[in-house]
Design a protein around this motif. Structure first.
Motif, mmCIF file in Angstrom:
data_model
loop_
_atom_site.group_PDB
_atom_site.id
_atom_site.type_symbol
_atom_site.label_atom_id
_atom_site.label_comp_id
_atom_site.label_asym_id
_atom_site.label_seq_id
_atom_site.Cartn_x
_atom_site.Cartn_y
_atom_site.Cartn_z
ATOM 1 N N HIS A 121 0.147 12.541 -12.585
ATOM 2 C CA HIS A 121 0.284 11.112 -12.298
ATOM 3 C C HIS A 121 -0.139 9.724 -11.651
ATOM 4 N N TRP A 122 -1.585 11.145 -11.342
ATOM 5 C CA TRP A 122 -3.162 10.259 -10.909
ATOM 6 C C TRP A 122 -3.992 9.293 -12.154
ATOM 7 N N VAL A 123 -3.222 10.435 -13.158
ATOM 8 C CA VAL A 123 -4.246 10.251 -14.167
ATOM 9 C C VAL A 123 -3.876 8.289 -14.826
ATOM 10 N N ARG A 124 -2.296 8.308 -14.719
ATOM 11 C CA ARG A 124 -1.265 7.583 -15.445
ATOM 12 C C ARG A 124 -1.931 6.129 -14.521
ATOM 13 N N GLU A 125 -2.007 6.083 -12.793
ATOM 14 C CA GLU A 125 -1.964 5.396 -12.517
ATOM 15 C C GLU A 125 -3.563 4.733 -13.029
ATOM 16 N N HIS A 126 -4.809 5.729 -12.825
ATOM 17 C CA HIS A 126 -5.668 4.655 -13.655
ATOM 18 C C HIS A 126 -5.584 4.322 -15.018
ATOM 19 N N ARG A 127 -5.044 4.579 -15.611
ATOM 20 C CA ARG A 127 -5.365 4.579 -17.544
ATOM 21 C C ARG A 127 -5.615 3.040 -17.457
ATOM 22 N N TYR A 140 -4.245 4.418 2.564
ATOM 23 C CA TYR A 140 -3.834 3.255 2.358
ATOM 24 C C TYR A 140 -4.738 3.739 1.020
ATOM 25 N N TYR A 141 -3.236 3.343 -0.049
ATOM 26 C CA TYR A 141 -4.821 3.188 -1.357
ATOM 27 C C TYR A 141 -2.784 1.986 -2.374
ATOM 28 N N GLU A 142 -3.853 1.585 -2.559
ATOM 29 C CA GLU A 142 -2.781 -0.335 -2.906
ATOM 30 C C GLU A 142 -3.629 -0.485 -4.016
ATOM 31 N N ASP A 143 -1.671 -0.901 -4.966
ATOM 32 C CA ASP A 143 -1.678 -1.177 -6.134
ATOM 33 C C ASP A 143 -1.927 -2.237 -6.978
ATOM 34 N N GLY A 161 0.720 -1.067 -0.347
ATOM 35 C CA GLY A 161 -0.101 0.250 0.459
ATOM 36 C C GLY A 161 1.043 1.428 0.466
ATOM 37 N N HIS A 162 0.564 2.076 -0.197
ATOM 38 C CA HIS A 162 0.476 3.547 -0.724
ATOM 39 C C HIS A 162 0.432 4.140 0.384
ATOM 40 N N PHE A 163 0.688 5.053 1.583
ATOM 41 C CA PHE A 163 0.204 5.932 2.773
ATOM 42 C C PHE A 163 -0.104 7.445 2.135
ATOM 43 N N SER A 217 -18.245 8.706 -9.587
ATOM 44 C CA SER A 217 -16.817 9.785 -10.136
ATOM 45 C C SER A 217 -15.953 9.030 -9.487
ATOM 46 N N LYS A 218 -14.856 9.735 -10.695
ATOM 47 C CA LYS A 218 -13.584 9.212 -9.884
ATOM 48 C C LYS A 218 -13.158 9.754 -8.720
ATOM 49 N N ALA A 219 -13.149 10.622 -8.050
ATOM 50 C CA ALA A 219 -13.691 11.092 -7.039
ATOM 51 C C ALA A 219 -13.801 10.535 -5.398
ATOM 52 N N ASN A 220 -14.316 9.277 -6.126
ATOM 53 C CA ASN A 220 -15.273 8.247 -5.195
ATOM 54 C C ASN A 220 -13.958 7.285 -4.586
ATOM 55 N N CYS A 221 -13.413 7.785 -4.491
ATOM 56 C CA CYS A 221 -12.291 6.532 -3.837
ATOM 57 C C CYS A 221 -12.303 5.203 -2.912
ATOM 58 N N THR A 222 -13.648 5.597 -2.212
ATOM 59 C CA THR A 222 -13.233 4.374 -1.469
ATOM 60 C C THR A 222 -14.131 3.823 -1.887
ATOM 61 N N ALA A 223 -14.583 3.531 -3.590
ATOM 62 C CA ALA A 223 -15.500 2.917 -3.970
ATOM 63 C C ALA A 223 -14.502 1.842 -4.497
ATOM 64 N N CYS A 224 -13.288 1.977 -4.685
ATOM 65 C CA CYS A 224 -12.362 0.746 -5.414
ATOM 66 C C CYS A 224 -11.443 0.786 -4.090
ATOM 67 N N HIS A 225 -10.593 2.236 -3.056
ATOM 68 C CA HIS A 225 -9.951 1.293 -2.266
ATOM 69 C C HIS A 225 -10.531 1.713 -0.820
ATOM 70 N N ALA A 226 -10.659 0.429 -0.275
ATOM 71 C CA ALA A 226 -10.938 0.498 1.199
ATOM 72 C C ALA A 226 -10.383 0.707 1.677
#
Ligand code: HEC
Ligand code: HEC
Length: 163
Positions: A125-131, A160-163, A30-32, A145-154
């Protein structure tokens, strides 16, 4: 109990949502990005959406955003001047371009100094990580929405955002 936390959480979250997206978002290390700890910021900036980690935008972006909360992505997020000053101080002190922000520095890579984007989701960089996330995945009813981070990053609320 010997049940490892991660697979359990993963199992629960996969229900009703693309296992592929979640699998990719949650596997690996995870990235913190330290979550907001200030109670005022949490309340004022976490009522409509996740209280985004201050280390996800440079200080100049936070200053720009705090300069016009009345027109905040179509919403009125304005607060009184004293509170605004307090929030601005907190966000800029913990911004991505402050010293020691390992992942914040990474997230700013490719962003020209002359730009102060208001969206994390517009950082190169965010765009690249999500391409690899397909257009159909962004449109899922659980995401929208792309801003809805919690939908994919529990674990986004814990930073914590994981690869
Ligand atoms: C009244 C509701 C509301 C409040 C309060 C609010 N926001 Fe927002 N914010 C929004 C909306 C709506 C969006 C656009 C969301 C979208 O595109 O899905 C947004 C988007 C954002 C984004 C961009 C997300 C991206 O796309 O990368 C940031 C950063 C942000 N807000 C920070 C803040 C901060 C800092 C505060 C506290 C000062 C705050 N917000 C308070 C409604 C609000
Ligand atoms: C539709 C699901 C989805 C949404 C919504 C989403 N992400 Fe992601 N995110 C992913 C996936 C999938 C990856 C992994 C990409 C890869 O490895 O190819 C990722 C990767 C990342 C990474 C890199 C992690 C690493 O270890 O390299 C960060 C940071 C990140 N996302 C932050 C965010 C933030 C912040 C938001 C909200 C503003 C967000 N994401 C919204 C799916 C999503």
């Amino acid at each position: 109990m010997n049940i490892p936390y991660r697979p359990l959480a993963l199992g629960l979250l996969v229900i009703g949502f693309s296992a592929l997206v979640l699998g990719r978002a949650q596997a690996g290390g995870g990235h913190f990005y330290a979550p907001v700890t200030d109670a005022v910021v949490k309340e004022e900036c976490g009522s409509c959406h996740l209280a985004f980690a201050p280390s996800m935008l440079p200080a100049r972006s936070w200053t720009r955003m705090m300069g016009d909360l009345q027109h905040h992505f179509g919403a009125d997020a304005s607060v009184d001047p004293v509170t605004a000053k307090k929030i601005t101080d907190y966000l800029t002190t913990h911004a991505a371009d402050q010293a020691g922000k390992r992942y914040g520095t990474k997230l700013l890579s490719g962003l020209p100094q002359s730009q102060s984007p208001l969206r994390i989701t517009e950082l190169p960089h965010w765009v690249r990580e999500h391409r690899e996330v397909a257009a159909s995945e962004w449109k899922q009813s659980k995401v929208r929405s792309k801003a809805n981070c919690t939908a994919c990053h529990a674990s986004a609320e814990r930073g914590y955002y994981e690869d």
